[in-house]
Design a protein around this motif. Structure first.
Motif, PDB file in Angstrom:
ATOM      1  N   THR A  39       0.806  -1.161  -0.318  1.00 18.18           N
ATOM      2  CA  THR A  39      -0.018  -0.107  -0.042  1.00 18.18           C
ATOM      3  C   THR A  39       0.921   1.164  -0.014  1.00 18.18           C
ATOM      4  OG1 THR A  39      -1.898  -1.162   1.177  1.00 18.18           O
ATOM      5  CG2 THR A  39      -1.715   1.335   1.230  1.00 18.18           C
ATOM      6  N   ALA A  40       1.817   1.262   0.845  1.00 13.07           N
ATOM      7  CA  ALA A  40       2.758   2.334   0.802  1.00 13.07           C
ATOM      8  C   ALA A  40       3.529   2.671  -0.418  1.00 13.07           C
ATOM      9  CB  ALA A  40       3.681   2.339   2.250  1.00 13.07           C
ATOM     10  N   VAL A  41       3.955   1.424  -1.021  1.00  9.18           N
ATOM     11  CA  VAL A  41       4.823   1.698  -2.216  1.00  9.18           C
ATOM     12  C   VAL A  41       3.918   2.257  -3.291  1.00  9.18           C
ATOM     13  CG1 VAL A  41       5.869   0.525  -4.117  1.00  9.18           C
ATOM     14  CG2 VAL A  41       6.440  -0.011  -1.790  1.00  9.18           C
ATOM     15  N   HIS A  42       2.659   1.905  -3.345  1.00  9.08           N
ATOM     16  CA  HIS A  42       1.632   2.290  -4.492  1.00  9.08           C
ATOM     17  C   HIS A  42       1.446   3.738  -4.092  1.00  9.08           C
ATOM     18  CE1 HIS A  42       0.773  -1.192  -6.756  1.00  9.08           C
ATOM     19  NE2 HIS A  42       0.619  -2.146  -5.467  1.00  9.08           N
ATOM     20  N   GLN A  43       1.441   4.449  -3.019  1.00  7.25           N
ATOM     21  CA  GLN A  43       1.189   5.739  -2.628  1.00  7.25           C
ATOM     22  C   GLN A  43       2.269   6.644  -3.154  1.00  7.25           C
ATOM     23  OE1 GLN A  43      -0.071   5.727   1.289  1.00  7.25           O
ATOM     24  NE2 GLN A  43      -2.284   5.230   0.944  1.00  7.25           N
ATOM     25  N   LEU A  44       3.804   5.976  -2.649  1.00  9.21           N
ATOM     26  CA  LEU A  44       5.062   6.720  -3.205  1.00  9.21           C
ATOM     27  C   LEU A  44       5.192   6.658  -4.635  1.00  9.21           C
ATOM     28  CD1 LEU A  44       7.476   7.621  -2.262  1.00  9.21           C
ATOM     29  CD2 LEU A  44       8.445   5.243  -2.012  1.00  9.21           C
ATOM     30  N   ARG A  45       4.570   5.742  -5.472  1.00 14.56           N
ATOM     31  CA  ARG A  45       5.038   5.603  -6.838  1.00 14.56           C
ATOM     32  C   ARG A  45       4.865   6.968  -7.614  1.00 14.56           C
ATOM     33  NH1 ARG A  45       2.709   3.362 -10.599  1.00 14.56           N
ATOM     34  NH2 ARG A  45       4.466   2.510 -11.769  1.00 14.56           N
ATOM     35  N   ALA A  46       3.703   7.497  -7.278  1.00 15.20           N
ATOM     36  CA  ALA A  46       3.115   8.935  -7.872  1.00 15.20           C
ATOM     37  C   ALA A  46       4.182   9.892  -7.665  1.00 15.20           C
ATOM     38  CB  ALA A  46       1.948   9.463  -7.538  1.00 15.20           C
ATOM     39  N   GLN A  47       5.184   9.766  -6.710  1.00 11.65           N
ATOM     40  CA  GLN A  47       5.970  10.883  -6.302  1.00 11.65           C
ATOM     41  C   GLN A  47       7.597  10.535  -6.663  1.00 11.65           C
ATOM     42  OE1 GLN A  47       5.168  12.229  -2.335  1.00 11.65           O
ATOM     43  NE2 GLN A  47       3.215  11.185  -2.349  1.00 11.65           N
ATOM     44  N   VAL A  48       7.654   9.679  -7.476  1.00  7.43           N
ATOM     45  CA  VAL A  48       9.112   9.461  -7.780  1.00  7.43           C
ATOM     46  C   VAL A  48       9.238   9.442  -9.367  1.00  7.43           C
ATOM     47  CG1 VAL A  48       9.680   7.903  -5.835  1.00  7.43           C
ATOM     48  CG2 VAL A  48       8.787   6.877  -7.901  1.00  7.43           C
ATOM     49  N   PRO A  49      10.411   9.711  -9.868  1.00  7.90           N
ATOM     50  CA  PRO A  49      10.530   9.472 -11.210  1.00  7.90           C
ATOM     51  C   PRO A  49      10.437   8.131 -12.057  1.00  7.90           C
ATOM     52  CG  PRO A  49      12.573  10.423 -10.232  1.00  7.90           C
ATOM     53  CD  PRO A  49      11.517   9.833  -9.112  1.00  7.90           C
ATOM     54  N   ALA A  50      10.026   7.787 -13.247  1.00  4.48           N
ATOM     55  CA  ALA A  50       9.847   6.866 -13.897  1.00  4.48           C
ATOM     56  C   ALA A  50      10.915   5.719 -13.803  1.00  4.48           C
ATOM     57  CB  ALA A  50       9.717   6.826 -15.295  1.00  4.48           C
ATOM     58  N   GLU A  51      12.221   5.904 -13.721  1.00  2.00           N
ATOM     59  CA  GLU A  51      12.954   5.104 -13.285  1.00  2.00           C
ATOM     60  C   GLU A  51      12.862   4.284 -11.828  1.00  2.00           C
ATOM     61  OE1 GLU A  51      14.905   9.070 -13.466  1.00  2.00           O
ATOM     62  OE2 GLU A  51      14.081   7.943 -14.730  1.00  2.00           O
ATOM     63  N   ASP A  52      12.631   5.138 -10.907  1.00  2.00           N
ATOM     64  CA  ASP A  52      12.437   4.429  -9.788  1.00  2.00           C
ATOM     65  C   ASP A  52      11.052   3.857  -9.575  1.00  2.00           C
ATOM     66  OD1 ASP A  52      14.709   5.824  -8.813  1.00  2.00           O
ATOM     67  OD2 ASP A  52      13.803   7.677  -7.865  1.00  2.00           O
ATOM     68  N   ARG A  53      10.202   4.269 -10.239  1.00  2.00           N
ATOM     69  CA  ARG A  53       8.972   3.476 -10.262  1.00  2.00           C
ATOM     70  C   ARG A  53       8.927   2.273 -10.784  1.00  2.00           C
ATOM     71  NH1 ARG A  53       6.580   8.638 -12.087  1.00  2.00           N
ATOM     72  NH2 ARG A  53       6.609   7.797 -14.333  1.00  2.00           N
ATOM     73  N   GLU A  54       9.953   1.993 -11.808  1.00  2.00           N
ATOM     74  CA  GLU A  54      10.361   0.674 -12.592  1.00  2.00           C
ATOM     75  C   GLU A  54      11.107  -0.177 -11.288  1.00  2.00           C
ATOM     76  OE1 GLU A  54      13.413  -0.847 -15.881  1.00  2.00           O
ATOM     77  OE2 GLU A  54      12.250   0.931 -16.247  1.00  2.00           O
ATOM     78  N   VAL A  55      11.899   0.524 -10.669  1.00  2.00           N
ATOM     79  CA  VAL A  55      12.575  -0.320  -9.521  1.00  2.00           C
ATOM     80  C   VAL A  55      11.588  -0.817  -8.335  1.00  2.00           C
ATOM     81  CG1 VAL A  55      14.242  -0.026  -7.528  1.00  2.00           C
ATOM     82  CG2 VAL A  55      14.877   0.966  -9.878  1.00  2.00           C
ATOM     83  N   LEU A  56      10.718   0.132  -8.271  1.00  2.00           N
ATOM     84  CA  LEU A  56       9.562  -0.283  -7.381  1.00  2.00           C
ATOM     85  C   LEU A  56       8.675  -1.403  -7.664  1.00  2.00           C
ATOM     86  CD1 LEU A  56       8.496   3.255  -5.906  1.00  2.00           C
ATOM     87  CD2 LEU A  56       9.966   1.659  -4.764  1.00  2.00           C
ATOM     88  N   ASP A  57       8.288  -1.261  -9.066  1.00  2.51           N
ATOM     89  CA  ASP A  57       7.556  -2.287  -9.568  1.00  2.51           C
ATOM     90  C   ASP A  57       8.339  -3.700  -9.779  1.00  2.51           C
ATOM     91  OD1 ASP A  57       5.620  -0.310  -9.832  1.00  2.51           O
ATOM     92  OD2 ASP A  57       5.949  -0.088 -12.187  1.00  2.51           O
ATOM     93  N   GLU A  58       9.493  -3.727 -10.050  1.00  2.00           N
ATOM     94  CA  GLU A  58      10.256  -4.927 -10.250  1.00  2.00           C
ATOM     95  C   GLU A  58      10.493  -5.511  -8.703  1.00  2.00           C
ATOM     96  OE1 GLU A  58      13.951  -3.733 -11.923  1.00  2.00           O
ATOM     97  OE2 GLU A  58      12.905  -3.672 -14.095  1.00  2.00           O
ATOM     98  N   SER A  59      10.674  -4.678  -7.826  1.00  2.00           N
ATOM     99  CA  SER A  59      10.837  -5.195  -6.447  1.00  2.00           C
ATOM    100  C   SER A  59       9.475  -5.856  -5.981  1.00  2.00           C
ATOM    101  CB  SER A  59      11.369  -4.224  -5.605  1.00  2.00           C
ATOM    102  OG  SER A  59      12.650  -3.537  -6.070  1.00  2.00           O
ATOM    103  N   LEU A  60       8.668  -5.099  -6.118  1.00  2.00           N
ATOM    104  CA  LEU A  60       7.027  -5.724  -5.593  1.00  2.00           C
ATOM    105  C   LEU A  60       6.848  -6.919  -6.268  1.00  2.00           C
ATOM    106  CD1 LEU A  60       4.661  -2.568  -5.301  1.00  2.00           C
ATOM    107  CD2 LEU A  60       5.801  -4.042  -3.541  1.00  2.00           C
ATOM    108  N   GLU A  61       7.136  -7.054  -7.704  1.00  2.00           N
ATOM    109  CA  GLU A  61       6.794  -8.454  -8.394  1.00  2.00           C
ATOM    110  C   GLU A  61       7.837  -9.412  -7.773  1.00  2.00           C
ATOM    111  OE1 GLU A  61       7.765 -10.177 -12.916  1.00  2.00           O
ATOM    112  OE2 GLU A  61       7.023  -7.777 -12.628  1.00  2.00           O
ATOM    113  N   ALA A  62       9.133  -9.047  -7.421  1.00  2.00           N
ATOM    114  CA  ALA A  62       9.996 -10.231  -6.654  1.00  2.00           C
ATOM    115  C   ALA A  62       9.637 -10.578  -5.321  1.00  2.00           C
ATOM    116  CB  ALA A  62      11.305  -9.642  -6.588  1.00  2.00           C
ATOM    117  N   LEU A  63       8.942  -9.787  -4.744  1.00  2.00           N
ATOM    118  CA  LEU A  63       8.300  -9.908  -3.377  1.00  2.00           C
ATOM    119  C   LEU A  63       7.376 -10.919  -3.553  1.00  2.00           C
ATOM    120  CD1 LEU A  63       8.229  -6.535  -1.382  1.00  2.00           C
ATOM    121  CD2 LEU A  63      10.044  -8.604  -1.054  1.00  2.00           C
ATOM    122  N   GLY A  64       6.281 -10.745  -4.249  1.00  2.00           N
ATOM    123  CA  GLY A  64       5.174 -11.512  -4.476  1.00  2.00           C
ATOM    124  C   GLY A  64       4.232 -11.691  -3.401  1.00  2.00           C
ATOM    125  N   ASP A  65       3.870 -12.659  -2.815  1.00  2.00           N
ATOM    126  CA  ASP A  65       3.094 -12.555  -1.717  1.00  2.00           C
ATOM    127  C   ASP A  65       4.180 -12.896  -0.316  1.00  2.00           C
ATOM    128  OD1 ASP A  65       3.601 -15.368  -1.724  1.00  2.00           O
ATOM    129  OD2 ASP A  65       1.519 -15.998  -1.761  1.00  2.00           O
TER     130      ASP A  65
END
Length: 107
Positions: A39-65
């Motif tokens: 939840t916190a990462v999704h809220q943060l995404r809008a406040q970071v540049p595109a390359e940082d959003r990519e890092v966040l998305d890849e990291s969330l995908e790696a975390l899975g459940d």
């Protein structure tokens, strides 16, 4: 006596003879902590540049459940998320959520 303050702590002191900070010391529920992080990462995404959003998305995908990922994969993803979050003021809730998950590893 020493006080231990961490990034994201908010302390308000009133009056004299204060003896310290009481923090929740109960066991951490890893699944609840992971949901809080997502939840916190999704809220943060809008406040970071595109390359940082990519890092966040890849990291969330790696975390899975959290169940399928190896401990090293989890730690790497959490480090990446925390790294991005620490660069922006709005990242404090994300850093706090990462810490709670890391604490659950030690429980």
């Amino acid at each position: 006596m020493s006080n231990s303050f961490h990034f994201g702590d908010s302390v308000t002191q009133h009056g004299d003879h204060n003896i310290g900070i009481v923090k929740n010391q109960g066991p951490v529920d890893p699944q609840a902590a992971l949901r809080e992080l997502v939840t916190a990462v999704h809220q943060l995404r809008a406040q970071v540049p595109a390359e940082d959003r990519e890092v966040l998305d890849e990291s969330l995908e790696a975390l899975g459940d959290g169940a399928e990922a190896s401990p090293s994969t989890l730690r790497r993803a959490l480090r990446n998320i925390s790294g991005v979050a620490s660069l922006v003021r709005a990242g404090a809730p994300v850093v706090a959520a990462v810490r709670r998950i890391m604490e659950s590893f030690d429980s």
